[in-house]
Scaffold this motif. Structure first.
Motif, PDB file in Angstrom:
ATOM      1  N   ARG A 540      25.119 -34.279 -13.535  1.00  0.00           N
ATOM      2  CA  ARG A 540      25.307 -35.693 -13.862  1.00  0.00           C
ATOM      3  C   ARG A 540      24.696 -36.588 -12.797  1.00  0.00           C
ATOM      4  N   THR A 541      24.655 -37.886 -13.107  1.00  0.00           N
ATOM      5  CA  THR A 541      24.228 -38.876 -12.123  1.00  0.00           C
ATOM      6  C   THR A 541      25.473 -39.460 -11.439  1.00  0.00           C
ATOM      7  N   PHE A 555      19.345 -33.530  -6.426  1.00  0.00           N
ATOM      8  CA  PHE A 555      18.000 -33.088  -6.093  1.00  0.00           C
ATOM      9  C   PHE A 555      17.124 -33.077  -7.339  1.00  0.00           C
ATOM     10  N   ASN A 556      15.805 -33.046  -7.128  1.00  0.00           N
ATOM     11  CA  ASN A 556      14.902 -32.821  -8.268  1.00  0.00           C
ATOM     12  C   ASN A 556      14.628 -31.328  -8.410  1.00  0.00           C
ATOM     13  N   MET A 563      14.243 -24.698  -2.319  1.00  0.00           N
ATOM     14  CA  MET A 563      15.379 -24.160  -1.558  1.00  0.00           C
ATOM     15  C   MET A 563      15.827 -22.796  -2.074  1.00  0.00           C
ATOM     16  N   GLY A 564      15.359 -22.433  -3.286  1.00  0.00           N
ATOM     17  CA  GLY A 564      15.716 -21.143  -3.855  1.00  0.00           C
ATOM     18  C   GLY A 564      17.158 -21.039  -4.300  1.00  0.00           C
ATOM     19  N   LEU A 565      17.745 -22.168  -4.735  1.00  0.00           N
ATOM     20  CA  LEU A 565      19.153 -22.182  -5.135  1.00  0.00           C
ATOM     21  C   LEU A 565      19.303 -21.791  -6.602  1.00  0.00           C
ATOM     22  N   LYS A 566      20.193 -20.874  -6.877  1.00  0.00           N
ATOM     23  CA  LYS A 566      20.539 -20.491  -8.240  1.00  0.00           C
ATOM     24  C   LYS A 566      21.868 -21.144  -8.604  1.00  0.00           C
ATOM     25  N   ASP A 567      21.975 -21.661  -9.823  1.00  0.00           N
ATOM     26  CA  ASP A 567      23.197 -22.363 -10.255  1.00  0.00           C
ATOM     27  C   ASP A 567      23.640 -23.375  -9.199  1.00  0.00           C
ATOM     28  N   PRO A 568      22.811 -24.387  -8.933  1.00  0.00           N
ATOM     29  CA  PRO A 568      23.064 -25.287  -7.795  1.00  0.00           C
ATOM     30  C   PRO A 568      24.268 -26.220  -7.957  1.00  0.00           C
ATOM     31  N   ILE A 569      24.655 -26.561  -9.187  1.00  0.00           N
ATOM     32  CA  ILE A 569      25.734 -27.525  -9.383  1.00  0.00           C
ATOM     33  C   ILE A 569      27.015 -27.025  -8.731  1.00  0.00           C
ATOM     34  N   GLY A 570      27.580 -27.872  -7.873  1.00  0.00           N
ATOM     35  CA  GLY A 570      28.807 -27.532  -7.174  1.00  0.00           C
ATOM     36  C   GLY A 570      28.587 -26.958  -5.791  1.00  0.00           C
ATOM     37  N   GLU A 578      26.245 -33.704   7.747  1.00  0.00           N
ATOM     38  CA  GLU A 578      27.387 -33.935   6.862  1.00  0.00           C
ATOM     39  C   GLU A 578      27.247 -33.118   5.591  1.00  0.00           C
ATOM     40  N   GLU A 579      28.366 -32.564   5.131  1.00  0.00           N
ATOM     41  CA  GLU A 579      28.351 -31.767   3.904  1.00  0.00           C
ATOM     42  C   GLU A 579      28.217 -32.664   2.675  1.00  0.00           C
ATOM     43  N   MET A 580      27.313 -32.268   1.786  1.00  0.00           N
ATOM     44  CA  MET A 580      27.084 -33.011   0.548  1.00  0.00           C
ATOM     45  C   MET A 580      27.131 -32.021  -0.612  1.00  0.00           C
ATOM     46  N   GLN A 581      27.832 -32.403  -1.667  1.00  0.00           N
ATOM     47  CA  GLN A 581      27.953 -31.528  -2.837  1.00  0.00           C
ATOM     48  C   GLN A 581      26.898 -31.905  -3.881  1.00  0.00           C
ATOM     49  N   ILE A 582      26.222 -30.900  -4.416  1.00  0.00           N
ATOM     50  CA  ILE A 582      25.207 -31.128  -5.448  1.00  0.00           C
ATOM     51  C   ILE A 582      25.916 -31.354  -6.778  1.00  0.00           C
ATOM     52  N   ILE A 583      25.668 -32.524  -7.368  1.00  0.00           N
ATOM     53  CA  ILE A 583      26.304 -32.828  -8.660  1.00  0.00           C
ATOM     54  C   ILE A 583      25.288 -32.885  -9.802  1.00  0.00           C
ATOM     55  N   GLY A 584      23.991 -32.846  -9.470  1.00  0.00           N
ATOM     56  CA  GLY A 584      23.000 -32.935 -10.534  1.00  0.00           C
ATOM     57  C   GLY A 584      21.618 -32.511 -10.079  1.00  0.00           C
ATOM     58  N   VAL A 585      20.809 -32.112 -11.039  1.00  0.00           N
ATOM     59  CA  VAL A 585      19.401 -31.782 -10.807  1.00  0.00           C
ATOM     60  C   VAL A 585      18.568 -32.637 -11.748  1.00  0.00           C
ATOM     61  N   ALA A 586      17.762 -33.525 -11.183  1.00  0.00           N
ATOM     62  CA  ALA A 586      16.893 -34.404 -11.986  1.00  0.00           C
ATOM     63  C   ALA A 586      15.602 -33.680 -12.322  1.00  0.00           C
ATOM     64  N   LYS A 587      15.097 -33.956 -13.505  1.00  0.00           N
ATOM     65  CA  LYS A 587      13.792 -33.413 -13.861  1.00  0.00           C
ATOM     66  C   LYS A 587      12.731 -34.003 -12.932  1.00  0.00           C
ATOM     67  N   ASP A 588      11.702 -33.215 -12.667  1.00  0.00           N
ATOM     68  CA  ASP A 588      10.645 -33.670 -11.759  1.00  0.00           C
ATOM     69  C   ASP A 588      10.001 -34.956 -12.262  1.00  0.00           C
TER      70      ASP A 588
END
Length: 787
Positions: A540-541, A555-556, A563-570, A578-588
């Motif tokens: 989500r945004t 992130f896009n 970064m090679g992240l699999k299933d990045p959400i969460g 500072e720790e930041m939680q990934i809540i969304g992946v935007a299309k390029d």
């Protein structure tokens, strides 16, 4: 003798009117193109060369090592300038400088938004801009000082006299005092601005400027005379590494002469590969080629009409004229024609210059100074000699006994030379045609490419005045959204046109210790991604429905893949510790021009760190909506001028150089084809005249008009086809090289070359066909009559 030769030249011009006008038009057009390009090239080469200490003035830049190569940046750390002055004896003066920005200045009831920058106290010692008033040693020593141009002084005070100490309000808040007035920047200055503030004033509230990890300012230095620049570069190369206790190893410093930045500004993987100088060289070559095409016309037409001057040559030789005398006569004809062409070319340039300035974005003028006059005369003499040397040598070499019998033996080599020149002409023309087609299609491609966000009808303007406070900003944006015609509105840190704010401070699980890849950092407000129409691949945004999202990040696709992240959400990453939680992946999406591949990007929510308000307008009523926004803006923010831009215009501005090249190429290609066709027209006319009796006999024996046309155009068709065969591979190589500058580009399909060849062939057929049809329709009785 001179009078006699001039009389002969006049009679010759009068006798061969068609040849004279074809040569005059061809040469004058070629000279006009050359003169226009000369003015443009001369202006390009003069940019920033007016500074007194040009050879000592340098900019410090950085090479930054990334996982995918080396990126070269013009920006450096805030403390660098002072460090260089205090620790490097080779440095006479240094200054930190910001990029020019539009800021509101006020005097009494006059409010102006104008372009200015902040600079260190030694700025006017480094740059020799002319000071009308004030002392360059101390104009920027006080943090509340402002140095203004004479043009700005007139706009604010209606005078340039007795202004030292006069107050000026900055953004209707800070009071500054005039400490100097400088002469407005000359037109050949790459930096254009109307005022300079103290860098100490700019540093207030910007603690990041005190750190070596931040890279947001330009650093200029004046080296002492005799300094070994290469040795100095080696000395400062690892200065950032030393100042950060070996923490930053991927940034290395180097210097570059300031006046070379304009023409030589392109780096690839840390190596200087060109810049605007590429187009300077390109158009210089085009000017030479067009002039060569015009000279070829003269040579071909002069040798082709030799059969009509053989008696003149024979009689002169018979009565004792030396070959040298004849050479001087024919060269005199050529030089006189060249000077007449020059006069006509100057008239053409004078008429075309205003339009040429619009195309190139310059202010060129025909100022007949000694340099320009000598250049024009030199080019004219060179053209006259180049065009007339071969005909002069050819005509003067006839044997008098042979030519007085009315016979002339045309050597096979001479015929092949003439045909070779025609082939060369049309090969260049085909290259021009293919280039125009490909450049046009590439520009069309980059303009119509799906960027991954919607740039149409998106208006933006800077935060100013009360909007710098977060609560008034939210209230202001809410008011904008309520305006009829506004579909959505939010705020963002910077536009979507180029690299603006990068950081290598993103840390994720598995990141290599030496990785220093920069991620583009977009700081946004709520609803910003929706306003731009950026689509989400997953997640989500930012939304108020989920509470505080200040510790969340988006992130896009390119970033997640890097970064090679699999299933990045969460999952979590660290940003500046500072720790930041990934809540969304935007299309390029393309936040840079299509010269660059899509790079890693992240979005973070921080309304207080946004600098631009962006609004999506409904199509069809933009003018009325902008008027309502302006009224609302001035009501909420009195004393500030409402200035806005459209995002799609900013996007197009990235390709202004290519657009100008495309348009200029179109004009020059058309002129090259015109000149080539003039020569072909003249040759076809002489060919038809020389074969007049043959045509008469063929018609008497029953040949059709079509057969005559086919006969006369056959040789020219073969020459043009040969030119096409030569031009296609050459143009392919050249255009492949030009397109390599784009990360996203069109494919060079065969249709571009086939289409260009067909255009050239049709043009040649029409040109030759006019003369061929005219010859084919001549009464055979007239053809067979003796003189």
């Amino acid at each position: 003798m001179l009078r006699h030769n001039l009389l002969l030249i006049y009679r010759n011009f009068k006798k061969f009117k068609s040849t004279f006008f074809i040569n005059l038009i061809g040469l004058s057009t070629g000279l006009a193109c050359t003169l226009l390009i000369y003015l443009w090239v001369k202006d390009e080469l003069s940019v920033d060369k007016f500074l007194e200490k040009d050879s000592q003035l340098y900019q410090v830049q950085e090479h930054r090592v990334k996982s995918n190569g080396i990126w070269t940046s013009p920006t450096t750390s805030g403390p660098l300038a002072e460090t260089l002055t205090s620790e490097m004896p080779e440095v006479e003066y240094s200054a930190s400088v910001t990029r020019p920005d539009r800021i509101t200045l006020s005097v009494d009831d006059t409010n102006l938004k104008t372009l200015g920058r902040s600079a260190g106290k030694n700025y006017f010692k480094i740059f020799s801009y002319r000071l009308i008033d004030g002392n360059r040693d101390n104009v920027l020593t006080d943090k509340n000082s402002i140095v203004i141009s004479d043009a700005l002084a007139i706009r604010l005070f209606n005078t340039t006299e007795n202004l030292i100490g006069k107050p000026i309000e900055l953004d209707n808040e800070s009071k500054l005092f005039v400490t100097g007035i400088f002469k407005k920047m000359p037109l050949n200055a790459s930096d254009q601005f109307d005022f300079v503030l103290s860098f100490e004033k700019f540093k207030e509230g910007r603690s990041f400027l005190e750190t070596w990890n931040s890279t947001s300012v330009l650093t200029y230095i004046l080296l002492k005379e005799g300094t070994d620049v290469k040795a100095f570069d080696q000395k400062i190369k690892d200065l950032v590494k030393v100042k950060t206790d070996n923490n930053v190893t991927h940034r290395t410093l180097f210097t570059k002469q300031y006046s070379k930045n304009y023409l030589y500004g392109k780096y690839e993987n840390g190596v200087l590969t060109g810049g605007r100088i590429t187009y300077v060289k390109l158009f210089s070559i085009i000017a030479i080629f067009i002039l060569v095409i015009a000279c070829i016309n003269f040579m071909n037409l002069s040798t082709a009409k030799a059969s009509r001057r053989i008696k003149e040559v024979g009689i002169k030789k018979a009565v004792g004229a030396a070959r040298k005398t004849l050479i001087y006569q024919y060269l005199g004809e050529s030089l006189l024609l060249s000077f007449l062409s020059l006069l006509l070319a100057i008239l053409i340039v004078d008429i075309a210059l205003p339009h040429f300035n619009i195309i190139t974005g310059k202010y060129l003028a025909l100022n007949f100074n000694p340099a320009l006059i000598l250049s024009c005369i030199g080019v004219s003499i060179f053209t006259g000699i180049a065009a007339g040397s071969y005909p002069a040598l050819y005509l003067s070499g006839f044997n008098p006994a042979t030519v007085l019998k009315g016979k002339i033996n045309t050597a096979i080599g001479e015929l092949w030379a003439r045909k070779g020149l025609v082939v060369f002409q049309f090969a260049l023309s085909v290259i021009f045609i293919v280039s125009v087609l490909v450049v046009y299609k590439q520009i069309e491609y980059v303009q119509s490419q799906n960027l991954g966000y919607n740039k149409d009808n998106v208006l933006y303007f800077p935060r100013e005045g009360k909007m710098w406070q977060e609560e008034p900003l939210e209230s202001f944006i809410a008011g904008i959204r309520a305006i009829p015609g506004v579909m959505s509105s939010s705020s963002i840190s910077h536009t979507m046109t180029g690299h603006n704010s990068g950081t290598y401070g993103v840390v994720w699980e598995g990141k290599a210790e030496d990785d220093a890849t920069e991620f583009e950092n977009f700081t946004v407000n709520y609803d910003m991604m929706e306003t731009l129409g950026i689509e989400m691949k997953e997640g989500r945004t930012f939304s108020k429905e989920f509470g505080a999202d200040s510790s969340k990040i988006i992130f896009n696709e390119a970033a997640i893949e890097f970064m090679g992240l699999k299933d990045p959400i969460g999952k979590t990453v660290k940003l500046w510790g500072e720790e930041m939680q990934i809540i969304g992946v935007a299309k390029d999406f393309h936040f840079e021009s299509l010269h660059e591949k899509v790079k890693p990007v992240f979005f973070r929510l921080e309304p207080g760190d946004t600098y631009l308000v962006m609004s999506k307008l409904a199509a069809g009523a933009e003018a009325e909506t902008i008027g309502r926004i302006k009224d609302y803006y001035q009501k909420v923010n009195p004393g500030f001028i409402f200035e806005y831009k459209f995002l799609d215009n900013e996007y197009q501005a990235q390709y202004v150089a290519e657009q100008r090249v495309a348009l200029l190429s179109r004009y020059f290609a058309g002129l090259a084809i015109l000149i080539s066709c003039l020569g072909l027209f003249g040759l076809a006319a002489f060919t038809a005249e020389r074969r007049l009796k043959e045509i008469g006999i063929r018609k008497v024996l029953g040949s059709s008009e079509f057969g005559i046309v086919y006969l006369l155009s056959g040789d020219f068709t073969k020459m043009v086809i040969l030119a096409i065969c030569i031009a296609c591979p050459v143009s392919y190589i050249l255009l492949k090289f030009w397109l390599s500058d784009f990360a996203y580009k069109i494919d060079l399909t065969a249709w571009y070359f086939v289409g260009a060849g067909i255009m050239a062939l049709l043009t040649a057929w029409i040109t030759v066909g006019v003369q061929a049809i005219k010859a084919a329709r001549v009464n055979p009785v007239k053809c067979l009559k003796d003189e």
